[in-house]
Write a protein that holds these residues in place. Sequence first.
Motif, PDB file in Angstrom:
ATOM      1  N   THR A 126      20.525  25.565 153.711  1.00  0.00           N
ATOM      2  CA  THR A 126      19.967  24.883 152.392  1.00  0.00           C
ATOM      3  C   THR A 126      18.583  24.057 153.052  1.00  0.00           C
ATOM      4  O   THR A 126      18.492  23.218 152.024  1.00  0.00           O
ATOM      5  N   ALA A 127      18.772  23.086 154.292  1.00  0.00           N
ATOM      6  CA  ALA A 127      17.774  22.225 154.851  1.00  0.00           C
ATOM      7  C   ALA A 127      16.160  22.031 154.254  1.00  0.00           C
ATOM      8  O   ALA A 127      15.562  21.540 154.100  1.00  0.00           O
ATOM      9  N   PHE A 128      16.635  23.794 155.100  1.00  0.00           N
ATOM     10  CA  PHE A 128      14.886  24.448 155.074  1.00  0.00           C
ATOM     11  C   PHE A 128      14.322  24.543 153.669  1.00  0.00           C
ATOM     12  O   PHE A 128      13.522  24.578 153.271  1.00  0.00           O
ATOM     13  N   ILE A 129      15.605  25.225 153.129  1.00  0.00           N
ATOM     14  CA  ILE A 129      15.375  25.549 151.080  1.00  0.00           C
ATOM     15  C   ILE A 129      15.218  24.408 150.624  1.00  0.00           C
ATOM     16  O   ILE A 129      13.589  23.942 150.191  1.00  0.00           O
ATOM     17  N   LYS A 130      15.474  23.632 150.863  1.00  0.00           N
ATOM     18  CA  LYS A 130      15.374  21.914 150.442  1.00  0.00           C
ATOM     19  C   LYS A 130      13.240  21.441 150.933  1.00  0.00           C
ATOM     20  O   LYS A 130      13.277  20.841 150.159  1.00  0.00           O
ATOM     21  N   GLU A 131      12.826  22.184 151.982  1.00  0.00           N
ATOM     22  CA  GLU A 131      11.945  21.860 152.474  1.00  0.00           C
ATOM     23  C   GLU A 131      10.632  22.125 151.513  1.00  0.00           C
ATOM     24  O   GLU A 131       9.921  21.890 151.629  1.00  0.00           O
ATOM     25  N   LEU A 132      11.420  23.206 151.136  1.00  0.00           N
ATOM     26  CA  LEU A 132      10.527  24.560 150.526  1.00  0.00           C
ATOM     27  C   LEU A 132      10.158  24.009 149.078  1.00  0.00           C
ATOM     28  O   LEU A 132      10.219  24.606 147.724  1.00  0.00           O
ATOM     29  N   GLY A 133      11.638  22.608 148.645  1.00  0.00           N
ATOM     30  CA  GLY A 133      11.405  22.474 146.927  1.00  0.00           C
ATOM     31  C   GLY A 133      12.375  23.266 145.900  1.00  0.00           C
ATOM     32  O   GLY A 133      11.383  23.247 144.869  1.00  0.00           O
ATOM     33  N   LYS A 166       8.974  30.628 159.416  1.00  0.00           N
ATOM     34  CA  LYS A 166       9.401  29.198 159.002  1.00  0.00           C
ATOM     35  C   LYS A 166       7.834  30.112 158.224  1.00  0.00           C
ATOM     36  O   LYS A 166       7.939  29.676 156.684  1.00  0.00           O
ATOM     37  N   GLU A 167       6.253  30.213 158.692  1.00  0.00           N
ATOM     38  CA  GLU A 167       5.586  30.199 158.150  1.00  0.00           C
ATOM     39  C   GLU A 167       5.144  31.457 157.094  1.00  0.00           C
ATOM     40  O   GLU A 167       5.154  31.635 155.867  1.00  0.00           O
ATOM     41  N   ILE A 168       5.857  32.561 157.469  1.00  0.00           N
ATOM     42  CA  ILE A 168       6.413  34.013 156.728  1.00  0.00           C
ATOM     43  C   ILE A 168       7.073  33.260 154.666  1.00  0.00           C
ATOM     44  O   ILE A 168       6.527  33.757 154.025  1.00  0.00           O
ATOM     45  N   VAL A 221       7.418  32.515 149.324  1.00  0.00           N
ATOM     46  CA  VAL A 221       8.364  31.241 148.668  1.00  0.00           C
ATOM     47  C   VAL A 221       6.425  30.157 147.559  1.00  0.00           C
ATOM     48  O   VAL A 221       6.720  30.465 146.135  1.00  0.00           O
ATOM     49  N   GLN A 222       5.819  30.118 148.237  1.00  0.00           N
ATOM     50  CA  GLN A 222       5.178  29.449 147.807  1.00  0.00           C
ATOM     51  C   GLN A 222       4.004  30.778 146.728  1.00  0.00           C
ATOM     52  O   GLN A 222       3.920  29.985 145.224  1.00  0.00           O
ATOM     53  N   HIS A 223       4.291  32.185 146.985  1.00  0.00           N
ATOM     54  CA  HIS A 223       3.408  32.955 146.102  1.00  0.00           C
ATOM     55  C   HIS A 223       4.032  32.915 144.854  1.00  0.00           C
ATOM     56  O   HIS A 223       4.046  33.333 144.040  1.00  0.00           O
ATOM     57  N   PHE A 224       5.614  33.161 145.782  1.00  0.00           N
ATOM     58  CA  PHE A 224       6.439  32.804 143.858  1.00  0.00           C
ATOM     59  C   PHE A 224       6.355  32.198 142.920  1.00  0.00           C
ATOM     60  O   PHE A 224       6.072  32.305 142.059  1.00  0.00           O
ATOM     61  N   ASP A 225       6.268  30.406 143.757  1.00  0.00           N
ATOM     62  CA  ASP A 225       6.162  29.772 142.321  1.00  0.00           C
ATOM     63  C   ASP A 225       4.085  29.799 141.795  1.00  0.00           C
ATOM     64  O   ASP A 225       4.446  28.865 140.554  1.00  0.00           O
ATOM     65  N   ASN A 226       3.879  29.831 142.700  1.00  0.00           N
ATOM     66  CA  ASN A 226       2.070  30.304 141.414  1.00  0.00           C
ATOM     67  C   ASN A 226       2.250  31.187 141.065  1.00  0.00           C
ATOM     68  O   ASN A 226       1.664  30.781 139.826  1.00  0.00           O
ATOM     69  N   VAL A 227       3.454  32.254 141.017  1.00  0.00           N
ATOM     70  CA  VAL A 227       3.021  33.054 140.270  1.00  0.00           C
ATOM     71  C   VAL A 227       4.411  33.301 139.002  1.00  0.00           C
ATOM     72  O   VAL A 227       3.555  33.118 137.482  1.00  0.00           O
ATOM     73  N   TYR A 228       5.012  32.511 138.830  1.00  0.00           N
ATOM     74  CA  TYR A 228       6.160  31.859 137.960  1.00  0.00           C
ATOM     75  C   TYR A 228       5.070  30.915 137.001  1.00  0.00           C
ATOM     76  O   TYR A 228       5.119  31.345 136.272  1.00  0.00           O
TER      77      TYR A 228
END
Length: 341
Positions: A143-150, A174-176, A181-188
């Motif tokens: 959850t801490a890492f997930i939070k870092e991802l916004g 982590k980079e992968i 996740v960033q790609h998901f955000d962009n598509v969504y």
Amino acid sequence: MAKIKKVIYLASALLLASLLAAHLYYLFLPLGNNDSKVEIIIPRGATVAAIADSLKNHKIITSTTALRLWMKLKGTERKIQAGKITCNVGEGVFRASKNLLNAKPIEVVFTINEGLTIEQTAERIAQVMEIDTAQFNKLCYDTAFIKELGLSVFSLEGYLFPDTYRFPKDATIKEIIRKMVQHFDNVYSSLQADTSVISRYNRHQIVTIASIVEKEATVAWERARIAGVFHNRLKLGYPLGADPTVRYALRKFNGPLKVSELNSSSPYNTRKYTGLPPGPICSPGKASLQAAMTPADTKDLYFVAKWDGSGEHDFSRTNEEHTRKKLLIRRQNEIRKKGPR
């Protein structure tokens, strides 16, 4: 006598200068015309000393000290990038130092298909990259890492966007994950949503619906209609009745489900409980996300896979109609299994 000494001094100086020049040439410049090529891999974070040792071991340079000194004088020792370079044997410090500044990244390409879970995604990546799948899975529930991802969710299920990716060979887990996740955000964020949908459901719930659509829809054009069925059932308070959610809870992705399994008490069991499961059951693709956000305007409440193996479904508005179609499809399947007489 003085002239003789002067000649001796001059000769000695010329000899020393010649020896020094020869030594410098040996240290810095190419040693003849050697066409033999060597491929050198520069790992991420490698020191100049380690790189120099590798170049010397492959007979590209004759002195590690000369390379380190030259790059320090040029101010380029911190500009070396991880990747791959191709050098000639004996090419010397000057050429080798230039090559080090033009390393080509070593990329690994892989494709994540729609509908994979976190664990299945980790296994797919591990086929082409040296990653610790256990660590990958652990981070996806951290959850801490997930939070870092916004994100404010309990896992990254549904958020590792399916697509083809290119990564440096030594990319970290982590980079992968971050890139996916960033790609998901962009598509969504690029998708258009029905206002009635986004007023009723938050993003996590929409991704959850999309993930179920992803597992149910085999034929592309049916996605929006299947999404419409789920939206209708949610509005009426009916259980979604989606077997893929039960399979996800049991981690049983193949074979028939037993009656006892269909009665599982897992909150993911949408045959037993109304409403949405706690979260997505896989990573939906763009088309399923779009279907969940803009479902078809339909009065259908049921669907069942056709008997012909096409992947298409028969849709119904009433339970009676649905039951009749199920019985007909069951008979057709029995006839098909018996084969021609």
